[in-house]
Design a protein around this motif. Sequence first.
Motif: not given
Length: 217
Positions: A77-81, A166-174, A178-182
């Motif tokens: 979570g810290r890495w994701a933030m 937890r929010l940051a981990m979800i955001a990073f996956v998003g 997004q980078a892959l698809a758009t």
Amino acid sequence: MASLLKMKLSASGVRPAAAARPVVRVAASTRSTWLPESPVPSHLDGSMPGDYGFDPLGLGQSADRVKWYQEAEKTNGRWAMMAVAGIMGQELLGVTPAWYEAGAKEYDFPVIAQVPILFLVMGFLETKRFQGFKETGTSGFINSYPFDPAGMNSTTMAVKEIKNGRLAMIAFVGFAVQALATRTGPIEGLMKHMADPVGKNITYYVTHTPEVLAGTA
């Protein structure tokens, strides 16, 4: 008088009515859960920060492992933030290239020379973190456990940290999807969608994959 009445009832074989027992109602638990009124696994007692009774895989059943899983979640979570803040900051400041293309950029310091340095530095820091966790059961940095230079270590802050992590981990996956698809960053993609909600959405990007890969979408 009451004694005589009781004796007469006993002699006639009739038992006096039992006194009514008080009814005790137990209030429902006020503990917050990830899904209202969902059953909570018995091994999650709410003592850990961020414990809302969510463990569909039963990973927390081992008391010896659950603390390590908690530490792993907190670390990721810290890495994701940091990653989410860096990605958005890089885009807001106009730093190029985009975060998902940064690995292909040529730098003054060659990557092949960075690898052994990263292995040594991160290996040392992670080894110290693991040793400190085994000795103290808490996170830290080198020989400081917990690492709390700002004096913010508290139960309330621990819950806030795990929620934001937890929010940051979800955001990073998003961001990655997004980078892959758009082939856009989070802010660029948002601006394009707000400017043309009907034309620039997930349906458009999925149905125009060649243009997306070519960078003309």
